[in-house]
Design a protein around this motif. Structure first.
Motif, PDB file in Angstrom:
ATOM      1  N   GLU A   8     -75.255  93.482  57.432  1.00 31.55           N
ATOM      2  CA  GLU A   8     -75.570  94.046  59.039  1.00 31.55           C
ATOM      3  C   GLU A   8     -75.756  93.185  60.134  1.00 31.55           C
ATOM      4  OE1 GLU A   8     -78.078  97.589  61.160  1.00 31.55           O
ATOM      5  OE2 GLU A   8     -78.508  97.102  58.960  1.00 31.55           O
ATOM      6  N   MET A   9     -76.658  92.149  59.896  1.00 38.70           N
ATOM      7  CA  MET A   9     -76.938  91.277  60.741  1.00 38.70           C
ATOM      8  C   MET A   9     -75.594  90.223  61.073  1.00 38.70           C
ATOM      9  SD  MET A   9     -79.895  92.068  62.013  1.00 38.70           S
ATOM     10  CE  MET A   9     -80.265  90.546  63.033  1.00 38.70           C
ATOM     11  N   ASP A  10     -74.992  90.002  60.019  1.00 42.52           N
ATOM     12  CA  ASP A  10     -74.039  89.383  60.229  1.00 42.52           C
ATOM     13  C   ASP A  10     -73.046  89.773  61.014  1.00 42.52           C
ATOM     14  OD1 ASP A  10     -75.048  87.198  58.472  1.00 42.52           O
ATOM     15  OD2 ASP A  10     -73.727  87.456  56.787  1.00 42.52           O
ATOM     16  N   TYR A  11     -72.649  91.161  60.599  1.00 47.19           N
ATOM     17  CA  TYR A  11     -71.808  91.911  61.597  1.00 47.19           C
ATOM     18  C   TYR A  11     -72.234  91.869  63.025  1.00 47.19           C
ATOM     19  CZ  TYR A  11     -69.695  95.770  63.965  1.00 47.19           C
ATOM     20  OH  TYR A  11     -69.111  96.507  64.925  1.00 47.19           O
ATOM     21  N   ARG A  12     -73.600  92.179  63.350  1.00 44.37           N
ATOM     22  CA  ARG A  12     -74.050  92.260  64.633  1.00 44.37           C
ATOM     23  C   ARG A  12     -73.932  90.986  65.324  1.00 44.37           C
ATOM     24  NH1 ARG A  12     -78.154  96.907  65.639  1.00 44.37           N
ATOM     25  NH2 ARG A  12     -77.893  98.047  63.732  1.00 44.37           N
ATOM     26  N   LEU A  13     -74.306  89.672  64.664  1.00 49.26           N
ATOM     27  CA  LEU A  13     -74.079  88.512  65.477  1.00 49.26           C
ATOM     28  C   LEU A  13     -72.668  88.193  65.787  1.00 49.26           C
ATOM     29  CD1 LEU A  13     -75.745  86.170  66.372  1.00 49.26           C
ATOM     30  CD2 LEU A  13     -75.276  85.087  63.972  1.00 49.26           C
ATOM     31  N   SER A  14     -71.866  88.488  64.805  1.00 49.59           N
ATOM     32  CA  SER A  14     -70.450  88.569  64.993  1.00 49.59           C
ATOM     33  C   SER A  14     -70.007  89.092  66.524  1.00 49.59           C
ATOM     34  CB  SER A  14     -69.656  88.425  64.230  1.00 49.59           C
ATOM     35  OG  SER A  14     -70.028  87.875  62.998  1.00 49.59           O
ATOM     36  N   LYS A  15     -70.408  90.452  66.400  1.00 54.47           N
ATOM     37  CA  LYS A  15     -69.949  91.308  67.522  1.00 54.47           C
ATOM     38  C   LYS A  15     -70.499  91.069  68.634  1.00 54.47           C
ATOM     39  CE  LYS A  15     -69.885  96.124  69.173  1.00 54.47           C
ATOM     40  NZ  LYS A  15     -70.196  95.946  70.367  1.00 54.47           N
ATOM     41  N   MET A  16     -71.630  90.588  68.761  1.00 54.64           N
ATOM     42  CA  MET A  16     -72.414  89.938  69.750  1.00 54.64           C
ATOM     43  C   MET A  16     -71.714  88.814  70.462  1.00 54.64           C
ATOM     44  SD  MET A  16     -76.378  90.157  69.302  1.00 54.64           S
ATOM     45  CE  MET A  16     -76.804  88.884  70.041  1.00 54.64           C
ATOM     46  N   ARG A  38     -61.355  93.562  63.041  1.00 52.79           N
ATOM     47  CA  ARG A  38     -61.169  92.746  61.651  1.00 52.79           C
ATOM     48  C   ARG A  38     -62.638  92.464  61.175  1.00 52.79           C
ATOM     49  NH1 ARG A  38     -57.891  89.390  65.223  1.00 52.79           N
ATOM     50  NH2 ARG A  38     -59.680  87.973  65.680  1.00 52.79           N
ATOM     51  N   LEU A  39     -63.838  92.544  62.263  1.00 52.11           N
ATOM     52  CA  LEU A  39     -65.008  92.561  61.773  1.00 52.11           C
ATOM     53  C   LEU A  39     -65.332  93.844  60.952  1.00 52.11           C
ATOM     54  CD1 LEU A  39     -67.062  90.992  64.720  1.00 52.11           C
ATOM     55  CD2 LEU A  39     -66.473  89.932  62.592  1.00 52.11           C
ATOM     56  N   LEU A  40     -65.079  95.000  61.445  1.00 52.47           N
ATOM     57  CA  LEU A  40     -65.465  96.131  60.751  1.00 52.47           C
ATOM     58  C   LEU A  40     -64.481  96.311  59.371  1.00 52.47           C
ATOM     59  CD1 LEU A  40     -65.169  98.640  63.607  1.00 52.47           C
ATOM     60  CD2 LEU A  40     -67.011  98.229  62.228  1.00 52.47           C
ATOM     61  N   LYS A  41     -63.268  95.670  59.182  1.00 50.32           N
ATOM     62  CA  LYS A  41     -62.643  95.807  58.038  1.00 50.32           C
ATOM     63  C   LYS A  41     -63.245  94.809  56.913  1.00 50.32           C
ATOM     64  CE  LYS A  41     -58.089  96.934  59.628  1.00 50.32           C
ATOM     65  NZ  LYS A  41     -56.677  96.445  60.046  1.00 50.32           N
ATOM     66  N   VAL A  42     -63.913  93.668  57.456  1.00 50.48           N
ATOM     67  CA  VAL A  42     -64.695  92.803  56.635  1.00 50.48           C
ATOM     68  C   VAL A  42     -66.170  93.423  56.191  1.00 50.48           C
ATOM     69  CG1 VAL A  42     -65.950  90.710  56.292  1.00 50.48           C
ATOM     70  CG2 VAL A  42     -63.640  90.872  57.321  1.00 50.48           C
ATOM     71  N   TYR A  43     -66.989  93.999  56.913  1.00 54.31           N
ATOM     72  CA  TYR A  43     -68.149  94.151  56.842  1.00 54.31           C
ATOM     73  C   TYR A  43     -68.465  95.877  56.536  1.00 54.31           C
ATOM     74  CZ  TYR A  43     -69.715  89.791  58.389  1.00 54.31           C
ATOM     75  OH  TYR A  43     -69.905  88.363  58.332  1.00 54.31           O
ATOM     76  N   GLU A  44     -67.666  96.621  56.704  1.00 51.66           N
ATOM     77  CA  GLU A  44     -68.062  97.984  56.389  1.00 51.66           C
ATOM     78  C   GLU A  44     -67.998  98.246  55.015  1.00 51.66           C
ATOM     79  OE1 GLU A  44     -67.178 101.673  59.817  1.00 51.66           O
ATOM     80  OE2 GLU A  44     -65.382 100.614  58.877  1.00 51.66           O
ATOM     81  N   PRO A  45     -66.923  97.768  54.367  1.00 50.44           N
ATOM     82  CA  PRO A  45     -66.786  98.079  53.006  1.00 50.44           C
ATOM     83  C   PRO A  45     -67.932  97.395  51.994  1.00 50.44           C
ATOM     84  CG  PRO A  45     -64.659  97.313  53.721  1.00 50.44           C
ATOM     85  CD  PRO A  45     -65.886  97.078  54.651  1.00 50.44           C
TER      86      PRO A  45
END
Length: 56
Positions: A8-16, A38-45
């Motif tokens: 979750e933190m990796d996703y949030r940092l990437s999105k920021m 692309r981030l959602l495809k990686v981190y959601e699953p």
């Protein structure tokens, strides 16, 4: 649970970072949207799988 938080933190940092690049004019809205998808495809699953394992 630690893996969920890390993903979750990796996703949030990437999105920021993507949002920052967009707000500073480095990338346009279309590229921002593509990057977030692309981030959602990686981190959601990953997050969904880890939550299922831990019964969340």
């Amino acid at each position: 649970m630690t893996q969920i938080k890390k993903s979750e933190m990796d996703y949030r940092l990437s999105k920021m970072m993507v949002d920052y690049l967009h707000s500073s004019g480095v990338i346009n809205k279309r590229d921002r949207d593509k990057a977030i998808n692309r981030l959602l495809k990686v981190y959601e699953p990953i997050i969904g799988m880890l939550e299922a394992e831990h019964g969340k």
